[in-house]
Design a protein around this motif. Sequence first.
Motif, PDB file in Angstrom:
ATOM      1  N   SER A 134       0.828  -1.210   0.000  1.00 50.96           N
ATOM      2  CA  SER A 134       0.000   0.000   0.000  1.00 50.96           C
ATOM      3  C   SER A 134       0.858   1.253   0.000  1.00 50.96           C
ATOM      4  CB  SER A 134      -0.920   0.019   1.215  1.00 50.96           C
ATOM      5  OG  SER A 134      -1.867  -1.011   1.137  1.00 50.96           O
ATOM      6  N   ILE A 135       1.953   1.220   0.717  1.00 50.86           N
ATOM      7  CA  ILE A 135       2.831   2.381   0.792  1.00 50.86           C
ATOM      8  C   ILE A 135       3.496   2.660  -0.552  1.00 50.86           C
ATOM      9  CG2 ILE A 135       4.997   3.228   1.795  1.00 50.86           C
ATOM     10  CD1 ILE A 135       4.134   1.849   4.410  1.00 50.86           C
ATOM     11  N   ILE A 136       3.943   1.602  -1.229  1.00 52.17           N
ATOM     12  CA  ILE A 136       4.646   1.812  -2.492  1.00 52.17           C
ATOM     13  C   ILE A 136       3.725   1.771  -3.707  1.00 52.17           C
ATOM     14  CG2 ILE A 136       6.850   0.988  -1.613  1.00 52.17           C
ATOM     15  CD1 ILE A 136       6.351  -1.658  -3.014  1.00 52.17           C
ATOM     16  N   SER A 137       2.440   1.479  -3.502  1.00 51.00           N
ATOM     17  CA  SER A 137       1.423   1.444  -4.579  1.00 51.00           C
ATOM     18  C   SER A 137       1.769   0.450  -5.685  1.00 51.00           C
ATOM     19  CB  SER A 137       1.229   2.820  -5.202  1.00 51.00           C
ATOM     20  OG  SER A 137       0.757   3.731  -4.257  1.00 51.00           O
ATOM     21  N   PHE A 138       2.427  -0.622  -5.321  1.00 50.94           N
ATOM     22  CA  PHE A 138       2.808  -1.631  -6.308  1.00 50.94           C
ATOM     23  C   PHE A 138       2.614  -3.012  -5.712  1.00 50.94           C
ATOM     24  CE2 PHE A 138       5.950  -4.514  -8.175  1.00 50.94           C
ATOM     25  CZ  PHE A 138       5.619  -4.400  -9.514  1.00 50.94           C
ATOM     26  N   CYS A 139       1.884  -3.863  -6.430  1.00 46.71           N
ATOM     27  CA  CYS A 139       1.671  -5.236  -6.001  1.00 46.71           C
ATOM     28  C   CYS A 139       2.312  -6.177  -7.020  1.00 46.71           C
ATOM     29  CB  CYS A 139       0.186  -5.530  -5.877  1.00 46.71           C
ATOM     30  SG  CYS A 139      -0.170  -7.223  -5.362  1.00 46.71           S
ATOM     31  N   PRO A 140       3.298  -6.956  -6.601  1.00 47.69           N
ATOM     32  CA  PRO A 140       3.955  -7.875  -7.537  1.00 47.69           C
ATOM     33  C   PRO A 140       3.003  -8.907  -8.140  1.00 47.69           C
ATOM     34  CG  PRO A 140       5.234  -7.667  -5.520  1.00 47.69           C
ATOM     35  CD  PRO A 140       3.940  -6.968  -5.289  1.00 47.69           C
TER      36      PRO A 140
END
Length: 66
Positions: free
Chosen positions: A48-54
């Motif tokens: 959520s903090i980095i706005s990226f989901c692998p």
Amino acid sequence: MKKNMSNADRLIRLIIAAVVAYLYFSGIIGSTLGIVLMILAGIFVLTSIISFCPLYRLFGISTCKV
């Protein structure tokens, strides 16, 4: 890393992480299940903090409008 999470997705993940943390620290869930859920909650907060989901990237999903 390109953003692939919308603000709504990020908020939902943070809420889930907060609920899991509350349940763990209040003693409702414990032992192995509690530890596994806390690790998952930590991953939710980090993504959520980095706005990226692998996983979204792996499956070609993007909830971000941009």
